[in-house]
Scaffold this active site. Structure first.
Site, PDB file in Angstrom:
ATOM      1  N   ALA A 124       0.753  -1.087  -0.076  1.00 14.50           N
ATOM      2  CA  ALA A 124      -0.080  -0.015   0.038  1.00 14.50           C
ATOM      3  C   ALA A 124       0.781   1.371  -0.119  1.00 14.50           C
ATOM      4  O   ALA A 124       0.270   2.391  -0.411  1.00 14.50           O
ATOM      5  CB  ALA A 124      -0.828   0.005   1.202  1.00 14.50           C
ATOM      6  N   ARG A 136      10.264   8.155  -2.523  1.00 13.77           N
ATOM      7  CA  ARG A 136      11.812   8.164  -3.196  1.00 13.77           C
ATOM      8  C   ARG A 136      11.988   7.789  -4.600  1.00 13.77           C
ATOM      9  O   ARG A 136      12.954   8.023  -5.374  1.00 13.77           O
ATOM     10  CB  ARG A 136      12.645   7.565  -2.096  1.00 13.77           C
ATOM     11  CG  ARG A 136      13.013   8.576  -0.951  1.00 13.77           C
ATOM     12  CD  ARG A 136      13.977   7.649   0.054  1.00 13.77           C
ATOM     13  NE  ARG A 136      13.251   6.636   0.628  1.00 13.77           N
ATOM     14  CZ  ARG A 136      13.718   5.727   1.430  1.00 13.77           C
ATOM     15  NH1 ARG A 136      15.201   5.817   1.308  1.00 13.77           N
ATOM     16  NH2 ARG A 136      13.009   4.862   2.128  1.00 13.77           N
ATOM     17  N   ASP A 172       7.759  -4.600  -1.369  1.00 15.66           N
ATOM     18  CA  ASP A 172       9.202  -3.936  -2.139  1.00 15.66           C
ATOM     19  C   ASP A 172      10.299  -4.589  -1.953  1.00 15.66           C
ATOM     20  O   ASP A 172      11.493  -4.279  -1.888  1.00 15.66           O
ATOM     21  CB  ASP A 172       9.276  -2.401  -1.719  1.00 15.66           C
ATOM     22  CG  ASP A 172       9.513  -2.259  -0.165  1.00 15.66           C
ATOM     23  OD1 ASP A 172       9.328  -3.266   0.469  1.00 15.66           O
ATOM     24  OD2 ASP A 172       9.581  -1.119   0.375  1.00 15.66           O
TER      25      ASP A 172
HETATM   26  C1  UD1 Z   1      10.259  -2.392   7.630  1.00 11.50           C
HETATM   27  C2  UD1 Z   1      10.283  -3.026   9.185  1.00 11.50           C
HETATM   28  C3  UD1 Z   1      11.605  -2.751   9.493  1.00 11.50           C
HETATM   29  C4  UD1 Z   1      12.669  -3.587   8.610  1.00 11.50           C
HETATM   30  C5  UD1 Z   1      12.157  -3.213   7.109  1.00 11.50           C
HETATM   31  C6  UD1 Z   1      12.724  -4.232   5.866  1.00 11.50           C
HETATM   32  C7  UD1 Z   1       8.204  -2.005  10.340  1.00 11.50           C
HETATM   33  C8  UD1 Z   1       7.725  -1.051  11.261  1.00 11.50           C
HETATM   34  N1  UD1 Z   1       9.385  -2.015  10.004  1.00 11.50           N
HETATM   35  O1  UD1 Z   1      10.345  -0.989   7.594  1.00 11.50           O
HETATM   36  O2  UD1 Z   1      11.863  -3.510  10.854  1.00 11.50           O
HETATM   37  O3  UD1 Z   1      13.885  -3.328   8.679  1.00 11.50           O
HETATM   38  O4  UD1 Z   1      10.617  -3.106   6.739  1.00 11.50           O
HETATM   39  O5  UD1 Z   1      12.700  -3.624   4.895  1.00 11.50           O
HETATM   40  O6  UD1 Z   1       7.625  -2.839   9.769  1.00 11.50           O
HETATM   41  N2  UD1 Z   1       3.294  -0.568   3.876  1.00 11.50           N
HETATM   42  C9  UD1 Z   1       2.080  -0.618   3.627  1.00 11.50           C
HETATM   43  N3  UD1 Z   1       1.019   0.089   4.613  1.00 11.50           N
HETATM   44  C10 UD1 Z   1       1.806   1.094   5.443  1.00 11.50           C
HETATM   45  C11 UD1 Z   1       3.154   1.086   5.541  1.00 11.50           C
HETATM   46  C12 UD1 Z   1       3.777   0.166   4.759  1.00 11.50           C
HETATM   47  O7  UD1 Z   1       1.279  -1.224   2.935  1.00 11.50           O
HETATM   48  O8  UD1 Z   1       0.811   1.842   6.133  1.00 11.50           O
HETATM   49  C13 UD1 Z   1       3.998  -1.365   3.103  1.00 11.50           C
HETATM   50  C14 UD1 Z   1       5.082  -0.569   2.142  1.00 11.50           C
HETATM   51  O9  UD1 Z   1       4.469  -0.509   0.912  1.00 11.50           O
HETATM   52  C15 UD1 Z   1       6.041  -1.650   1.956  1.00 11.50           C
HETATM   53  C16 UD1 Z   1       6.060  -2.508   3.321  1.00 11.50           C
HETATM   54  O10 UD1 Z   1       4.640  -2.208   3.774  1.00 11.50           O
HETATM   55  O11 UD1 Z   1       5.934  -2.606   1.030  1.00 11.50           O
HETATM   56  C17 UD1 Z   1       7.158  -1.811   4.392  1.00 11.50           C
HETATM   57  O12 UD1 Z   1       7.015  -0.597   4.685  1.00 11.50           O
HETATM   58  P1  UD1 Z   1       8.141   0.536   4.623  1.00 11.50           P
HETATM   59  O13 UD1 Z   1       7.510   1.624   5.258  1.00 11.50           O
HETATM   60  O14 UD1 Z   1       9.180   0.398   3.483  1.00 11.50           O
HETATM   61  O15 UD1 Z   1       8.909  -0.180   6.288  1.00 11.50           O
HETATM   62  P2  UD1 Z   1      10.515  -0.002   6.452  1.00 11.50           P
HETATM   63  O16 UD1 Z   1      10.590   1.505   7.183  1.00 11.50           O
HETATM   64  O17 UD1 Z   1      11.217  -0.213   5.290  1.00 11.50           O
HETATM   65 CA    CA Z   2      11.136  -0.343   2.847  1.00 10.80          CA
END
Ligand code: UD1
Ligand code: CA
Length: 424
Positions: A17, A22, A109
């Protein structure tokens, strides 16, 4: 699915989602491609390779694009507001309720995890009876990732996000890959307890680990062997990096199977290509997904073998040759500057330099069929649909619009006339 001779229900949630700020893109992040395949499609395909029973994709930002990639027949949960990974999984609650078994949570991702790695994670979770099993990695530079906090006994206590770390935790090199296998019932209970009390005011899925540990539930981890598997895509530089990593991985697999690749840096072999032993691939060649190449073939340099091509043994596809939806019989040579599309050519043929099949009339793609032992002269146009029998010879420079029967020569060009050159 079957794990250790035990039938276990395993579902997957793909979190897709997020915005991908970036990437500087007008598209949903997860529909960007690595070697022709969208990130989210790669993650989905991984669940299928592992035999996972059900998949729910959490979509939000530009969701119609993500849904178009995976198709209408799949299951989706909609996340209207992006309040964090824990919140994302909560949106899929209705798919989890009343079920017993495991749920694998994947980041949309993080697209190049190996099937074997996810298999191991699920197996360990089932056999060790863990309520949460994480995929982790040891990174020399762990910046940006959640850190794995373990006690003196080596048991995982919790995950702390980079932004919430204290100076001691910041030094931890074991990171959370963002890939988990949970017990469905206990995950549902833990999700109810997550609070957005953190630096980002988000519902963190990672908080589930501490909640389960506090409850005395067993948790564990699998440390990934190859760190490149869990790389994620946050910007275009990482998109390029992952393309290179995947390319290298695929090339190595082919070399291990007995294929010679002269220059792995410039050779792009897409997913699910089959190449026989002793085939040699020269530099700058591109072989698209699903192509099948026999043994002892020679490809390139600068060859472009597109979708739906099947080459028998000892075929030569030389430089500046593009072939598409084409079958080539044993021993046939297509050596230079040739385009062949929608063609079937038999064995032991030779196609002259500059030959093209005119397969597209502006509306339809038409077929060219060529028998065995064909000798096609240089610079021939084969205007499809057209059929050439066995043992045909086509004179150089011909534009062939009519079929040529077996054992015939086809010639279709103006006769040459020479005229006295006027002097100035
Ligand atoms: C997350 C993890 C982190 C880990 C990292 C690895 C959490 C809080 N943190 O961080 O510990 O090291 O992944 O890559 O989970 N997404 C949604 N809805 C939201 C937020 C995110 O669908 O409300 C999806 C994003 O599209 C993405 C994934 O969840 O595919 C991860 O979200 P992202 O914000 O990239 O998390 P990170 O900060 O990378
Ligand atoms: Ca990420």
């Amino acid at each position: 699915m079957k794990i250790d001779n035990e039938e276990v229900y395993v579902m997957a949630i793909i979190m897709a989602a997020g915005k991908g700020t970036r990437m500087k893109t007008n598209k949903a992040k997860c529909v960007h491609k690595i070697m022709d395949k969208e990130l989210v499609r790669r993650v989905y395909d991984l669940t299928q390779k592992c035999g996972i029973d059900d998949v729910v994709t959490v979509v939000g930002h530009k969701r119609e694009q993500v849904m178009k990639v995976l198709g209408d027949d799949k299951k989706y949960a909609i996340q209207e507001e992006l309040l964090g990974t824990g919140h994302a999984v909560m949106q899929a609650k209705e798919f989890l309720e009343g079920k017993q078994g495991k749920v694998v949570v994947l980041n949309g991702d993080v697209p190049i995890i190996r099937k074997e790695t996810l298999d191991t994670l699920i197996e360990k979770s089932v056999t060790n009876k863990e309520y949460a099993t994480l995929l982790t990695a040891i990174y020399e530079n762990p910046k940006g990732y959640g850190r794995i906090v373990r006690d003196e006994g080596g048991n995982i206590q919790k995950i702390v996000e980079e932004k919430d770390t204290d100076p001691y935790q910041k030094e931890i090199k074991e990171i959370n890959a963002g890939v988990y296998c949970f017990d469905i019932e206990e995950l549902l209970k833990a999700l109810d307890k997550i609070k957005p009390n953190n630096a980002q005011s988000e519902y963190y899925l990672t908080d589930v680990i501490k909640i389960m540990n506090d409850k005395g539930l067993k948790t564990g981890a699998v440390i990934v062997e190859d760190n490149t598997e869990i790389l994620g895509v946050n910007d275009r530089m990482q998109l390029e990096l992952l393309t290179q990593v995947l390319k290298e991985r695929i090339n190595r697999e082919h070399m291990a199977n007995g294929v010679t690749i002269e220059d792995a840096k410039s050779t792009y072999i897409y997913d699910d290509v089959v190449i026989g032993r002793d085939t040699v691939i020269h530099p700058n060649s591109i072989i698209k997904s699903g192509v099948v190449i026999g043994e002892d073939c020679e490809i390139g340099p600068n060859a472009y073998i597109r979708e739906n091509c099947k080459l028998a043994d000892r075929v030569k596809i030389g430089n500046f040759v593009e072939i598409k939806n084409t079958q080539v019989g044993e021993g046939t040579k297509i050596p230079h500057l040739i385009y062949m599309g929608d063609t079937v050519i038999g064995k032991n043929g030779n196609v002259g330099c500059g030959t093209i099949t005119c397969n597209y009339d502006g509306v339809n793609k038409n077929k060219t069929v060529i028998g065995d032992n064909a000798f096609i002269g240089s610079n021939v146009n084969l205007v499809a649909p057209v059929t050439l029998g066995d043992n045909v010879l086509i004179a150089a420079g011909s534009t062939i619009t009519d079929d040529v029967p077996s054992d015939n020569m086809g010639i279709a060009r103006e006769r040459q006339t020479n005229k006295i050159r006027k002097k100035k």
